[in-house]
Structure formats: structure tokens, C-alpha cells
Design a protein around this motif. Structure first.
Motif, PDB file in Angstrom:
ATOM      1  N   HIS A  24     -17.187 -25.344  29.614  1.00 14.67           N
ATOM      2  CA  HIS A  24     -17.215 -25.745  28.210  1.00 14.67           C
ATOM      3  C   HIS A  24     -18.638 -25.790  27.677  1.00 14.67           C
ATOM      4  O   HIS A  24     -18.922 -25.307  26.569  1.00 14.67           O
ATOM      5  N   SER A  27     -20.022 -22.199  27.434  1.00 17.20           N
ATOM      6  CA  SER A  27     -19.366 -21.466  26.340  1.00 17.20           C
ATOM      7  C   SER A  27     -19.894 -21.914  24.982  1.00 17.20           C
ATOM      8  O   SER A  27     -20.143 -21.083  24.094  1.00 17.20           O
ATOM      9  N   LEU A  28     -20.054 -23.241  24.810  1.00 16.85           N
ATOM     10  CA  LEU A  28     -20.578 -23.740  23.538  1.00 16.85           C
ATOM     11  C   LEU A  28     -22.002 -23.247  23.310  1.00 16.85           C
ATOM     12  O   LEU A  28     -22.367 -22.863  22.185  1.00 16.85           O
ATOM     13  N   LEU A  30     -23.391 -20.451  24.423  1.00 17.94           N
ATOM     14  CA  LEU A  30     -23.327 -19.036  24.057  1.00 17.94           C
ATOM     15  C   LEU A  30     -22.840 -18.861  22.626  1.00 17.94           C
ATOM     16  O   LEU A  30     -23.387 -18.052  21.863  1.00 17.94           O
ATOM     17  N   GLN A  31     -21.822 -19.627  22.256  1.00 20.09           N
ATOM     18  CA  GLN A  31     -21.269 -19.513  20.913  1.00 20.09           C
ATOM     19  C   GLN A  31     -22.287 -19.911  19.847  1.00 20.09           C
ATOM     20  O   GLN A  31     -22.474 -19.197  18.855  1.00 20.09           O
ATOM     21  N   VAL A  32     -22.954 -21.027  20.050  1.00 21.49           N
ATOM     22  CA  VAL A  32     -23.935 -21.508  19.068  1.00 21.49           C
ATOM     23  C   VAL A  32     -25.104 -20.537  18.947  1.00 21.49           C
ATOM     24  O   VAL A  32     -25.493 -20.135  17.842  1.00 21.49           O
ATOM     25  N   ALA A  34     -25.379 -17.335  19.948  1.00 18.12           N
ATOM     26  CA  ALA A  34     -24.998 -16.007  19.476  1.00 18.12           C
ATOM     27  C   ALA A  34     -24.747 -16.022  17.971  1.00 18.12           C
ATOM     28  O   ALA A  34     -25.178 -15.106  17.248  1.00 18.12           O
ATOM     29  N   THR A  35     -24.075 -17.048  17.480  1.00 14.98           N
ATOM     30  CA  THR A  35     -23.838 -17.154  16.037  1.00 14.98           C
ATOM     31  C   THR A  35     -25.148 -17.290  15.271  1.00 14.98           C
ATOM     32  O   THR A  35     -25.337 -16.666  14.218  1.00 14.98           O
TER      33      THR A  35
END
Length: 494
Positions: A24, A27-28, A30-32, A34-35
Motif C-alpha cells: 500500500h 503503491s501510494l 508511485l501513484q502520487v 507519477a501523477t
């Protein structure tokens, strides 16, 4: 608290078993990040290209500001975003403080100046190499700058990787605006900092390994893309589709029909304090082949660019309409070293047509005919920069000829080619001239000038010393001493 050896073992166990908390958090992160990089790229690449191309009052100040923001501390960004998003702040009504959205905002503020500054430098370097050639094809400054980002895709990928690495590795901003809330806003860097301070190293080590693996994977992916892009393609599906037969070339105008196309009078071109051309007067006539000769630095290339309209001058410069057509003459130019975009042979010609505003319905047919004319159709799918020197010159000639120019400017097109390639280019130039295109060419090869020219102009020190029909230049009497000495020194042409 774990011992060092226990921490290493536990860390690998967390990774091997894909511990949900670990997954988790990673993943968070990478998401933050990358965005944030997507947001930063959408703004930063455009800003960098614009700053590279535009010139306006205050331009230097904006460049200085962007470069200064490169060193912006993450904690300052976090504080700034916190003040914006807090309840009493101007954006407090959004209610996104201490959420992943706030972390995206903070990291976007961090990476946008980085992407803008680095992409601007990429574009400037590329424009110095080929900007004037794209301009000669009809590209506006911003369009040329954006094309350079496409051209240097690997450079752009490196910039984005650098931005992603900064985003995913920073800790100050996401700590301040995210609050490090377990299960909500904890990312790898904040967790590593928190768990290390508590002495619980297993999760910190595991996340450290994941962070390194992410950066290595991104580097590997870029390297793989670079390798795939450099692989030669097999086959050429473009040659399998029949096209309408080429129209016969129009005959060149007769001497009686010859009309002036470009007139310059007392034209002076300066580069700072250097006078590159001094009070040059010349009229370019339709259907002729004007060859410019002279030593290095005599002003041949400057005169070519002036006639093409790429340089401002003091004095008169006028492009006259064609007769009887009535429209202003179209011009294109083959430079001494043609700048080829990092695209296929076909796409280099296609982009030239697109820049010139050729309708989409005509581009494919024109590409086909131009490449067939120079003998490169079978190489249409190859990467342009894998061609030999002679093939690159032929591609540059195809790109220029595809525009259906009335005037074709050639800047020493055979200077660096072997004798066989020189002969090929000369034959192509003669074919283009026979179709009615006016040729203006600079060369050091006097034998070439004698073979191709209808008129020869000799320049020295930025001055036009003499211009005469080819026979009168090479065999006439009372040639100015400077030109006569130049001919005598170049015995190889005889």
C-alpha cells in the motif's frame, strides 16, 4: 527494536511475502509521484519550449526565476502548499489538505520548474543545431521548439526520470501537507524516516529496497525503449500501396519569360558588431541557376539565407510575385548539413510538408514521389540518422523538393561527400533545375559551378565583387582582380 541482522532478514521477508502495508505504501508513493510528474510535464515541457522560443520584455527575468526554483527546498514548498490549502488559506474550501491530492500538488510544484528548466536547455541545444532549417520549412518558433522535444525524446525521458526521482525521493513537502497518516498519506520516504527514528528498521529497509528497485526499473525501461527505437525496421509497407502517377515536370521558362523573383539593393547584414554582408545588390531571375563562389567567410551562406528571407537586413529586400501566376514565389533550402529529426525517412519529409501547410490529402503522395525521385523510397521506414552522408543529403533534397518550391537554395550540398555521392547530388540538382525550379547554390568547387551555373557571383569579405553569366565569368576578359586571383588559385577546376 530489531538488531541489524534481524532487520535485514525481516525486510526481505516483507518484500517476498508482499506485506499488504508495504504494498500500500509503495503503491501510494508511485501513484502520487507519477501523477505529479504528469502534471509537471504537461506544464513544464510547454513552459520550457515557450521560454526557448519566445523573446519578450521580461524574458530573462522569467528564465532566472525558473532556474532559481530548481533549488527550491521541499520544506518551503510544503509550507507554501500548506498555507494555500489550510482552512484559512485561499484554497481551503477544497478540503484536500492531509490527502494524497495535496501531496500531488506539492510534488507538482517541486518538479515543474525542474522539467521547465531542463527541457528549455534541451530545446535550445536542438534549435542551435537545426532551428533555422525548421524555420526554412515554415515552422513558427514555438512549433519548432515543440518539434525539438519530439526530436530529442530520449532527452525528454531523462528529464522526466530526473523529475520522478526527485518527487518520489523527497520527504519534506509530503510530510507537511500529507501528515503521514497511516493507511492514507504514508509514502515510502516518510515511512522510512519515521520507522528509522523509531528504531524499527525492517519496514524502512524493505521500502528502501523497493525505492531503489523502482528507480532501476524506470531506467531499464528507458534503456529498452532506446534500444527498440534504434533497431532497423524490416520491410517498407509504404511502397506496396499504388499511388496516382506523377505529373510531368513543367518546362523551365524561356529567357523571354524570365522575370525577377527576389531583389536586394544595398543590403547589409550584421551579427552584432560583425558585418557579414556589406551593401550587396542582386536580382534573382526565374529559371536561372545562380552559383555563389568565394572563400570561407566570404558571405555565401549569409547571402543564401538573406535571399531565402531567413535574415533581416539593412537596405531593400523584396520577394516579387510570379508571373503569370501572381502568387509570391515559394522557396525551400538544403543546408550544408541537413538537420534530420530523430524520426523515419518518411516522417522527415512528411513533417516538412506539414510545417509548410500542405493539405493532409496531398502529403502521402508528395512524400512518395519525393523519396522515389532521390532513390530513397525503399529506405522510407529507416531511421533518418542511420543513413550515410550522401543519403542524408538526398533526404534533405527530397524534403526541400517535396514542397514544390519555385526557388531552391543549396548551401554547399556536396562539400563533405565522396566523388560518387557528389555526382549523384549534381544529377539530382540538374533534374530539379530542368523541371523549372530556380536554383541558388553556394560551392567551393569551381568545376561544379561551371557545370551547373547559368550565372556566377563571386563574394569576398562580405562584398559582392562580380556577377556574370557562367561563360563570361570563367572565360571573359577584364574580370576584377580579386575574382581573377581566386580563379587562378583554384587550378583544380580547369
Amino acid at each position: 527494536m530489531n538488531t541489524m541482522s534481524e532487520s535485514w532478514v525481516l525486510a526481505w521477508q516483507l518484500i517476498a511475502h508482499a506485506e499488504p502495508e508495504l504494498v500500500h505504501i509503495a503503491s501510494l508513493s508511485l501513484q502520487v509521484s507519477a501523477t505529479a510528474c504528469v502534471v509537471g510535464a504537461s506544464i513544464g515541457l510547454l513552459l520550457g519550449a515557450w521560454l526557448a522560443a519566445a523573446r519578450f520584455p521580461g524574458h530573462a527575468l522569467i528564465v532566472w526565476l525558473v532556474n532559481t526554483l530548481l533549488a527550491l527546498p521541499a520544506v518551503v514548498v510544503g509550507l507554501f502548499v500548506y498555507l494555500l490549502l489550510s482552512r484559512s488559506g485561499p484554497l481551503g474550501e477544497l478540503g484536500i489538505l492531509f490527502t494524497p491530492s495535496a501531496m500531488v500538488v506539492a510534488q507538482s510544484v517541486l518538479v515543474t520548474p525542474l522539467i521547465a528548466a531542463l527541457s528549455r536547455r534541451l530545446v535550445l541545444a536542438a534549435l542551435n543545431d537545426g532551428g533555422s532549417q525548421l524555420q526554412s520549412l515554415g515552422a513558427r518558433p514555438l512549433t519548432a521548439a515543440l518539434l525539438m522535444l519530439v526530436h530529442d525524446r530520449m532527452g525528454v525521458a531523462t528529464v522526466l526520470l530526473t523529475a520522478f526521482a526527485r518527487a518520489i525521493a523527497e520527504v519534506g513537502a509530503v510530510m507537511i501537507v500529507g501528515g503521514n497518516i497511516a493507511g492514507v498519506t504514508r509514502v515510502m520516504t516518510t515511512t522510512i524516516a519515521l520507522e528509522t527514528s523509531k528504531g524499527d528498521l525492517a519496514l524502512a529497509l524493505a521500502l528502501g529496497f523497493v525505492l531503489l528497485a523502482v528507480v532501476a526499473a524506470v531506467n531499464g525501461a528507458i534503456g529498452l525503449l532506446h534500444w527498440l527505437a534504434s533497431r532497423p525496421r524490416v520491410g517498407n509497407p509504404l511502397t506496396n500501396t499504388p499511388l496516382a502517377p506523377a505529373q510531368p515536370a513543367s518546362a523551365p521558362p524561356s529567357a523571354a519569360e524570365a522575370t525577377p523573383l527576389v531583389v536586394i539593393e544595398c543590403a547589409t547584414v550584421r551579427f552584432g558588431n560583425v558585418v557579414a554582408l556589406h551593401e550587396v545588390s542582386l536580382t534573382l531571375t526565374r529559371g536561372e541557376r545562380l552559383i555563389l563562389v568565394g572563400a570561407n567567410g566570404s558571405g555565401k551562406t549569409t547571402l543564401l539565407r538573406l535571399l531565402h528571407g531567413l535574415l533581416p537586413c539593412e537596405g531593400r529586400y523584396e520577394r516579387l510575385p510570379l508571373r503569370p501566376e501572381g502568387h509570391v514565389s515559394r522557396a525551400s533550402m538544403l543546408f550544408q548539413r541537413p538537420f534530420l529529426l530523430s524520426l523515419s525517412v518518411w516522417r522527415n519529409v512528411w513533417v516538412g510538408l506539414w510545417l509548410a501547410g500542405v493539405p493532409a490529402a496531398e502529403r502521402r503522395e508528395r512524400c512518395h514521389r519525393a523519396l522515389a525521385r532521390v532513390g530513397l523510397l525503399e529506405h522510407a521506414a529507416r531511421h533518418a540518422r542511420t543513413l550515410s552522408g550522401g543519403q542524408q543529403q538526398r533526404l534533405g533534397l527530397a524534403r526541400a523538393w517535396a514542397l514544390s518550391p519555385d526557388i531552391l537554395f543549396l548551401d554547399e550540398p556536396t562539400a563533405s561527400l565522396d566523388p560518387s555521392a557528389k555526382s549523384e547530388i549534381e544529377l539530382l540538382i540538374e533534374e530539379v533545375a530542368a523541371s523549372g525550379v530556380t536554383i541558388v547554390m553556394s560551392t567551393h568547387n569551381l568545376g561544379q559551378a561551371k557545370r551547373l551555373a547559368t550565372r556566377v557571383a563571386y563574394l569576398q569579405g562580405g562584398r559582392l565583387i562580380v556577377q556574370r553569366p557562367v561563360a563570361a565569368f570563367f572565360h571573359g576578359e577584364d574580370l576584377p582582380p580579386e575574382a581573377a586571383q581566386f580563379l587562378q588559385g583554384e587550378l583544380g577546376w580547369r
